[in-house]
Design a protein around this motif. Structure first.
Motif, PDB file in Angstrom:
ATOM      1  N   PRO A 130       0.127  16.050   5.957  1.00  0.00           N
ATOM      2  CA  PRO A 130       0.933  16.033   4.557  1.00  0.00           C
ATOM      3  C   PRO A 130       2.216  15.008   4.864  1.00  0.00           C
ATOM      4  O   PRO A 130       2.807  14.617   3.960  1.00  0.00           O
ATOM      5  N   ASP A 131       2.464  14.787   6.234  1.00  0.00           N
ATOM      6  CA  ASP A 131       3.686  14.200   6.605  1.00  0.00           C
ATOM      7  C   ASP A 131       3.341  12.635   6.209  1.00  0.00           C
ATOM      8  O   ASP A 131       4.322  11.822   5.937  1.00  0.00           O
ATOM      9  N   ALA A 132       2.073  12.086   6.236  1.00  0.00           N
ATOM     10  CA  ALA A 132       1.586  10.657   5.741  1.00  0.00           C
ATOM     11  C   ALA A 132       1.792  10.435   4.380  1.00  0.00           C
ATOM     12  O   ALA A 132       1.666   9.291   4.006  1.00  0.00           O
ATOM     13  N   ILE A 133       1.766  11.680   3.576  1.00  0.00           N
ATOM     14  CA  ILE A 133       1.781  11.149   2.029  1.00  0.00           C
ATOM     15  C   ILE A 133       2.982  10.720   1.604  1.00  0.00           C
ATOM     16  O   ILE A 133       3.937  10.937   1.863  1.00  0.00           O
ATOM     17  N   GLY A 134       3.177   9.480   0.846  1.00  0.00           N
ATOM     18  CA  GLY A 134       4.145   8.778   0.451  1.00  0.00           C
ATOM     19  C   GLY A 134       4.664   7.735   1.106  1.00  0.00           C
ATOM     20  O   GLY A 134       5.370   6.732   0.752  1.00  0.00           O
ATOM     21  N   ALA A 178      -7.019   9.691   5.022  1.00  0.00           N
ATOM     22  CA  ALA A 178      -6.183   9.441   4.234  1.00  0.00           C
ATOM     23  C   ALA A 178      -6.725   8.530   2.931  1.00  0.00           C
ATOM     24  O   ALA A 178      -7.870   7.742   3.033  1.00  0.00           O
ATOM     25  N   THR A 179      -6.193   8.680   1.990  1.00  0.00           N
ATOM     26  CA  THR A 179      -6.684   7.890   0.504  1.00  0.00           C
ATOM     27  C   THR A 179      -5.139   6.884   0.091  1.00  0.00           C
ATOM     28  O   THR A 179      -4.207   7.278   0.340  1.00  0.00           O
ATOM     29  N   PHE A 180      -5.846   5.798  -0.152  1.00  0.00           N
ATOM     30  CA  PHE A 180      -4.469   4.397  -0.183  1.00  0.00           C
ATOM     31  C   PHE A 180      -4.892   3.915  -1.578  1.00  0.00           C
ATOM     32  O   PHE A 180      -5.685   3.892  -2.147  1.00  0.00           O
ATOM     33  N   ALA A 181      -3.500   3.645  -2.123  1.00  0.00           N
ATOM     34  CA  ALA A 181      -3.179   3.081  -3.322  1.00  0.00           C
ATOM     35  C   ALA A 181      -2.719   1.557  -2.869  1.00  0.00           C
ATOM     36  O   ALA A 181      -1.433   1.468  -2.486  1.00  0.00           O
ATOM     37  N   VAL A 237       0.761  -1.215  -0.041  1.00  0.00           N
ATOM     38  CA  VAL A 237       0.051   0.068  -0.185  1.00  0.00           C
ATOM     39  C   VAL A 237       0.902   1.221  -0.004  1.00  0.00           C
ATOM     40  O   VAL A 237       2.018   1.299   0.475  1.00  0.00           O
ATOM     41  N   GLU A 238       0.295   2.438  -0.592  1.00  0.00           N
ATOM     42  CA  GLU A 238       0.909   3.700  -0.519  1.00  0.00           C
ATOM     43  C   GLU A 238       0.029   4.845  -0.011  1.00  0.00           C
ATOM     44  O   GLU A 238      -1.258   4.597  -0.572  1.00  0.00           O
ATOM     45  N   THR A 297      12.711  -1.325   8.438  1.00  0.00           N
ATOM     46  CA  THR A 297      12.616  -1.367   9.790  1.00  0.00           C
ATOM     47  C   THR A 297      11.584  -0.173  10.353  1.00  0.00           C
ATOM     48  O   THR A 297      11.477   0.102  11.453  1.00  0.00           O
ATOM     49  N   ARG A 298      10.876   0.403   9.552  1.00  0.00           N
ATOM     50  CA  ARG A 298      10.170   1.516   9.930  1.00  0.00           C
ATOM     51  C   ARG A 298       8.626   1.190  10.013  1.00  0.00           C
ATOM     52  O   ARG A 298       8.326   0.078   9.100  1.00  0.00           O
ATOM     53  N   VAL A 299       7.817   1.494  11.108  1.00  0.00           N
ATOM     54  CA  VAL A 299       6.438   1.316  11.198  1.00  0.00           C
ATOM     55  C   VAL A 299       5.703   2.498  11.117  1.00  0.00           C
ATOM     56  O   VAL A 299       6.013   3.295  11.955  1.00  0.00           O
ATOM     57  N   TRP A 300       4.655   2.788  10.483  1.00  0.00           N
ATOM     58  CA  TRP A 300       3.753   3.885  10.806  1.00  0.00           C
ATOM     59  C   TRP A 300       2.322   3.469  10.773  1.00  0.00           C
ATOM     60  O   TRP A 300       1.924   2.421  10.416  1.00  0.00           O
ATOM     61  N   HIS A 301       1.528   4.191  11.751  1.00  0.00           N
ATOM     62  CA  HIS A 301       0.139   3.889  12.015  1.00  0.00           C
ATOM     63  C   HIS A 301      -0.597   5.075  11.219  1.00  0.00           C
ATOM     64  O   HIS A 301      -0.528   6.135  11.689  1.00  0.00           O
ATOM     65  N   VAL A 302      -1.192   4.585  10.331  1.00  0.00           N
ATOM     66  CA  VAL A 302      -2.038   5.677   9.480  1.00  0.00           C
ATOM     67  C   VAL A 302      -3.337   5.686   9.637  1.00  0.00           C
ATOM     68  O   VAL A 302      -4.293   4.561   9.478  1.00  0.00           O
ATOM     69  N   PRO A 303      -4.104   6.793  10.165  1.00  0.00           N
ATOM     70  CA  PRO A 303      -5.404   6.774  10.274  1.00  0.00           C
ATOM     71  C   PRO A 303      -6.206   6.553   9.151  1.00  0.00           C
ATOM     72  O   PRO A 303      -5.882   7.270   7.853  1.00  0.00           O
ATOM     73  N   LYS A 304      -7.231   5.749   8.925  1.00  0.00           N
ATOM     74  CA  LYS A 304      -7.799   5.492   7.726  1.00  0.00           C
ATOM     75  C   LYS A 304      -8.843   6.631   7.297  1.00  0.00           C
ATOM     76  O   LYS A 304      -8.912   6.744   6.263  1.00  0.00           O
ATOM     77  N   ASP A 305      -9.497   7.116   8.224  1.00  0.00           N
ATOM     78  CA  ASP A 305     -10.457   8.179   7.790  1.00  0.00           C
ATOM     79  C   ASP A 305     -10.100   9.466   7.344  1.00  0.00           C
ATOM     80  O   ASP A 305     -10.684  10.071   6.578  1.00  0.00           O
TER      81      ASP A 305
END
Length: 94
Positions: free
Chosen positions: A26-30, A59-62, A18-19, A49-57
């Protein structure tokens, strides 16, 4: 039911590539990688080794499905994964 672009929102997302292509932060884009965990409100994405927690509501995911890119508004994913993937009852995801 096979995993297709049309049925993606009703399937397990863990393990998919996913992206984040749009987000209110804006920091979550990419952010990109593999989905390693999913909760009602978050996708956990890991790369190297990086892990991010991205709120679903917010963001738009590809998602990458066999070389095909499928864009999904995160609002469509907000729900418990077990409920979202349900095949019976009055699931709004049918």
């Amino acid at each position: 039911m096979p995993l297709t672009p049309e049925t993606l929102t009703r399937h397990e997302l863990v393990g998919l590539d996913v992206e984040v292509v749009a987000a209110s932060n804006p920091d979550a884009i990419g952010i990109s990688g593999s989905v390693v965990m999913e909760t009602t409100q978050l996708l956990t994405v890991e790369r190297d080794t990086r892990v991010w927690h991205v709120p679903k509501d917010s963001a738009t995911f590809a998602f990458d499905l066999d070389g095909q890119t499928v864009r999904v508004e995160g609002e469509r994913l907000v729900d418990r994964p077990a409920r979202r993937t349900a095949n019976a009852g009055d699931s709004k995801w049918r």
